[in-house]
Motif scaffolding. Structure first.
Motif, PDB file in Angstrom:
ATOM      1  N   VAL A   5      44.384  45.275  41.396  1.00 32.56           N
ATOM      2  CA  VAL A   5      43.229  44.409  41.149  1.00 32.56           C
ATOM      3  C   VAL A   5      42.755  44.569  39.701  1.00 32.56           C
ATOM      4  O   VAL A   5      42.491  45.682  39.256  1.00 32.56           O
ATOM      5  CB  VAL A   5      42.076  44.741  42.113  1.00 32.56           C
ATOM      6  CG1 VAL A   5      40.876  43.849  41.834  1.00 32.56           C
ATOM      7  CG2 VAL A   5      42.532  44.599  43.562  1.00 32.56           C
ATOM      8  N   ARG A   6      42.626  43.443  38.987  1.00 29.24           N
ATOM      9  CA  ARG A   6      42.208  43.491  37.583  1.00 29.24           C
ATOM     10  C   ARG A   6      40.947  42.679  37.323  1.00 29.24           C
ATOM     11  O   ARG A   6      40.100  43.073  36.538  1.00 29.24           O
ATOM     12  CB  ARG A   6      43.313  42.917  36.684  1.00 29.24           C
ATOM     13  CG  ARG A   6      44.677  43.540  36.807  1.00 29.24           C
ATOM     14  CD  ARG A   6      45.743  42.579  36.318  1.00 29.24           C
ATOM     15  NE  ARG A   6      45.778  41.387  37.183  1.00 29.24           N
ATOM     16  CZ  ARG A   6      46.436  40.272  36.901  1.00 29.24           C
ATOM     17  NH1 ARG A   6      47.093  40.159  35.767  1.00 29.24           N
ATOM     18  NH2 ARG A   6      46.431  39.245  37.745  1.00 29.24           N
ATOM     19  N   THR A   7      40.836  41.522  37.954  1.00 29.63           N
ATOM     20  CA  THR A   7      39.843  40.522  37.593  1.00 29.63           C
ATOM     21  C   THR A   7      39.050  40.075  38.813  1.00 29.63           C
ATOM     22  O   THR A   7      39.367  40.424  39.950  1.00 29.63           O
ATOM     23  CB  THR A   7      40.547  39.286  37.004  1.00 29.63           C
ATOM     24  OG1 THR A   7      41.357  38.692  38.039  1.00 29.63           O
ATOM     25  CG2 THR A   7      41.437  39.661  35.816  1.00 29.63           C
ATOM     26  N   ALA A   8      38.024  39.249  38.570  1.00 27.44           N
ATOM     27  CA  ALA A   8      37.252  38.682  39.676  1.00 27.44           C
ATOM     28  C   ALA A   8      38.138  37.826  40.572  1.00 27.44           C
ATOM     29  O   ALA A   8      37.986  37.835  41.799  1.00 27.44           O
ATOM     30  CB  ALA A   8      36.095  37.854  39.137  1.00 27.44           C
ATOM     31  N   ASP A   9      39.063  37.082  39.979  1.00 23.93           N
ATOM     32  CA  ASP A   9      39.975  36.277  40.803  1.00 23.93           C
ATOM     33  C   ASP A   9      40.804  37.171  41.717  1.00 23.93           C
ATOM     34  O   ASP A   9      41.068  36.819  42.878  1.00 23.93           O
ATOM     35  CB  ASP A   9      40.901  35.445  39.920  1.00 23.93           C
ATOM     36  CG  ASP A   9      40.208  34.216  39.350  1.00 23.93           C
ATOM     37  OD1 ASP A   9      39.057  33.927  39.752  1.00 23.93           O
ATOM     38  OD2 ASP A   9      40.816  33.539  38.500  1.00 23.93           O
ATOM     39  N   ILE A  11      33.594  46.798  35.170  1.00 18.45           N
ATOM     40  CA  ILE A  11      33.019  46.502  36.484  1.00 18.45           C
ATOM     41  C   ILE A  11      31.956  45.418  36.353  1.00 18.45           C
ATOM     42  O   ILE A  11      31.910  44.465  37.151  1.00 18.45           O
ATOM     43  CB  ILE A  11      32.416  47.775  37.107  1.00 18.45           C
ATOM     44  CG1 ILE A  11      33.507  48.828  37.327  1.00 18.45           C
ATOM     45  CG2 ILE A  11      31.702  47.453  38.420  1.00 18.45           C
ATOM     46  CD1 ILE A  11      32.967  50.203  37.698  1.00 18.45           C
ATOM     47  N   SER A  12      31.108  45.513  35.353  1.00 18.87           N
ATOM     48  CA  SER A  12      30.061  44.515  35.138  1.00 18.87           C
ATOM     49  C   SER A  12      30.655  43.137  34.879  1.00 18.87           C
ATOM     50  O   SER A  12      30.156  42.121  35.386  1.00 18.87           O
ATOM     51  CB  SER A  12      29.170  44.919  33.960  1.00 18.87           C
ATOM     52  OG  SER A  12      28.517  46.138  34.217  1.00 18.87           O
ATOM     53  N   ASP A  49      31.760  37.620  36.724  1.00 21.96           N
ATOM     54  CA  ASP A  49      32.723  36.539  36.988  1.00 21.96           C
ATOM     55  C   ASP A  49      32.766  36.204  38.476  1.00 21.96           C
ATOM     56  O   ASP A  49      32.952  35.037  38.850  1.00 21.96           O
ATOM     57  CB  ASP A  49      34.111  36.940  36.500  1.00 21.96           C
ATOM     58  CG  ASP A  49      34.209  37.010  34.983  1.00 21.96           C
ATOM     59  OD1 ASP A  49      33.298  36.480  34.308  1.00 21.96           O
ATOM     60  OD2 ASP A  49      35.188  37.606  34.478  1.00 21.96           O
ATOM     61  N   LEU A  50      32.610  37.222  39.321  1.00 22.29           N
ATOM     62  CA  LEU A  50      32.607  36.978  40.765  1.00 22.29           C
ATOM     63  C   LEU A  50      31.396  36.142  41.164  1.00 22.29           C
ATOM     64  O   LEU A  50      31.502  35.210  41.983  1.00 22.29           O
ATOM     65  CB  LEU A  50      32.624  38.302  41.521  1.00 22.29           C
ATOM     66  CG  LEU A  50      32.626  38.229  43.051  1.00 22.29           C
ATOM     67  CD1 LEU A  50      33.851  37.485  43.559  1.00 22.29           C
ATOM     68  CD2 LEU A  50      32.570  39.641  43.651  1.00 22.29           C
ATOM     69  N   ARG A  51      30.244  36.439  40.601  1.00 19.06           N
ATOM     70  CA  ARG A  51      29.046  35.634  40.895  1.00 19.06           C
ATOM     71  C   ARG A  51      29.238  34.181  40.472  1.00 19.06           C
ATOM     72  O   ARG A  51      28.862  33.255  41.193  1.00 19.06           O
ATOM     73  CB  ARG A  51      27.820  36.235  40.194  1.00 19.06           C
ATOM     74  CG  ARG A  51      27.245  37.457  40.913  1.00 19.06           C
ATOM     75  CD  ARG A  51      25.904  37.848  40.332  1.00 19.06           C
ATOM     76  NE  ARG A  51      26.036  38.396  38.984  1.00 19.06           N
ATOM     77  CZ  ARG A  51      26.207  39.686  38.723  1.00 19.06           C
ATOM     78  NH1 ARG A  51      26.278  40.567  39.704  1.00 19.06           N
ATOM     79  NH2 ARG A  51      26.309  40.108  37.484  1.00 19.06           N
ATOM     80  N   HIS A  52      29.852  33.985  39.302  1.00 21.70           N
ATOM     81  CA  HIS A  52      30.100  32.620  38.838  1.00 21.70           C
ATOM     82  C   HIS A  52      31.067  31.896  39.771  1.00 21.70           C
ATOM     83  O   HIS A  52      30.882  30.705  40.061  1.00 21.70           O
ATOM     84  CB  HIS A  52      30.669  32.644  37.410  1.00 21.70           C
ATOM     85  CG  HIS A  52      29.673  33.077  36.387  1.00 21.70           C
ATOM     86  ND1 HIS A  52      30.036  33.656  35.187  1.00 21.70           N
ATOM     87  CD2 HIS A  52      28.324  33.026  36.377  1.00 21.70           C
ATOM     88  CE1 HIS A  52      28.957  33.938  34.495  1.00 21.70           C
ATOM     89  NE2 HIS A  52      27.902  33.571  35.189  1.00 21.70           N
ATOM     90  N   TYR A  53      32.083  32.600  40.246  1.00 18.86           N
ATOM     91  CA  TYR A  53      33.022  31.996  41.195  1.00 18.86           C
ATOM     92  C   TYR A  53      32.287  31.548  42.453  1.00 18.86           C
ATOM     93  O   TYR A  53      32.492  30.432  42.947  1.00 18.86           O
ATOM     94  CB  TYR A  53      34.126  32.990  41.567  1.00 18.86           C
ATOM     95  CG  TYR A  53      34.975  32.527  42.730  1.00 18.86           C
ATOM     96  CD1 TYR A  53      36.105  31.732  42.522  1.00 18.86           C
ATOM     97  CD2 TYR A  53      34.637  32.855  44.042  1.00 18.86           C
ATOM     98  CE1 TYR A  53      36.865  31.287  43.596  1.00 18.86           C
ATOM     99  CE2 TYR A  53      35.389  32.416  45.119  1.00 18.86           C
ATOM    100  CZ  TYR A  53      36.504  31.632  44.883  1.00 18.86           C
ATOM    101  OH  TYR A  53      37.244  31.182  45.952  1.00 18.86           O
TER     102      TYR A  53
END
Length: 322
Positions: free
Chosen positions: A239-243, A270-271, A276-280
């Motif tokens: 795991v690397r990114t929000a995607d 982490i931040s 990015d996860l919130r934006h997704y």
């Protein structure tokens, strides 16, 4: 491995932080003296600096401190974490399985959950029982059961990568009382340098990078399905990114763990992932990560149920045109 390291991850917004493992073995602590790390590019040459697609190849050891000192540090870290809506999870990497129940019980006096790591890749390499990798289902069942009987806090069993049937191990851990599983551990690797003909880092090691994500998600998705979504799963390895976090949720993970990405880019990563996860979620009108769990698995068809592709037998030829 230190309060400051844990604090940086807590400050970056992690929901939980797994502290470095310990166990009863002096040899496991001494193994840290031969630790070494390298980031590797896609052509297996060492990278001058880490980037999104680099792979980590390494050897490591366990925290080189006494149990009493370690518990004092974890207690301090957990107090800090609690004030920041976070939890610190204590971890042991199994050395002698007979020592694990008492050690887990002792750690549970200062942390709200325990990780029992039976999947350390270095367990295949060491010859002094410093750490063990357990892959026999009956042995795993007996160990998890004996540990769980000593605990009043949740138990997470971390399972190995690169084994034939990690799903069966997950079932055994669940049957023995494990509250969740973490999957999977890193894989074993060996990388010769073609110019010097020497092995990278002088030996074998543990290997993990973005290439591992689909393999990890295969284990997560199959376990999600085999346990009827009743076993909480922490998805990790690649795991690397929000995607990637979203991909893990869609594969059946209940929570997602970042390891190598934090080593590469520091705790501040982490931040960035959380932002990015919130934006997704806003972009796709997803109210909670829980709504993502297992969606792709429920849409996946068994091979026998896939529609016929009349051109399937010939489709490969397009790759060889010209």
């Amino acid at each position: 491995m230190t309060f400051e390291g844990l604090k940086k991850c807590i400050d970056s917004g992690a929901g939980a932080v797994v502290a470095k493992s310990i166990n009863e073995s002096a040899a496991a602590r001494e193994q840290l003296q031969i630790a070494d790390y390298a980031f590797v590019d896609n052509d297996f040459s060492t990278a001058e600096s880490p980037h999104t697609s680099t792979t980590l190849f390494n050897r490591s050891g366990l925290a080189p401190v006494s149990l009493d000192d370690w518990k004092m540090m974890l207690a301090e870290a957990q107090t800090y974490a609690h004030a920041h809506d976070c939890k610190v999870i204590g971890s042991i990497t199994v050395g002698d399985p007979k020592a694990a129940p008492e050690l887990c019980a002792s750690l549970s006096e200062v942390v709200p959950a325990i990780e029992l790591n039976i999947g350390a890749p270095h367990g295949r390499e060491v010859q002094n029982s410093a750490v063990s990798q357990l892959t026999d289902g009956d042995i795993v069942f007996a160990l998890v059961k004996s540990v769980k009987e000593r605990l009043q806090v949740p138990l997470i069993t971390k399972l190995p990568g690169g084994i034939n049937d990690v799903v069966e191990l997950a079932r055994k851990a669940q049957a023995a009382g494990s509250d969740a599983v973490s999957m999977t551990g890193r894989f074993n690797g060996f990388i010769p340098d073609v110019e010097t003909m020497e092995p990278l880092l002088g030996s074998w090691g543990a290997y993990s990078g973005p290439w591992a994500l689909p393999i990890s998600m295969h284990a997560v998705s199959k376990t999600y399905k085999a346990t009827s979504a009743q076993l909480p799963i922490i998805g990790t390895n690649g795991v690397r990114t929000a995607d990637d976090v979203v991909r893990m949720f869609l594969s059946g993970a209940t929570a997602v763990e970042l390891v190598t990405a934090v080593w590469k880019f520091g705790p501040g990563h982490i931040s960035r992932v959380l932002s990015d996860l919130r934006h997704y979620m806003e972009r796709n009108e997803v109210r909670s990560p829980r709504a993502l769990r297992g969606v792709a698995v429920t849409r996946a068809k068994e091979y026998a149920d896939l529609p016929r592709n009349e051109g399937g037998a010939e489709s490969w030829k397009k790759y060889f045109d010209g």
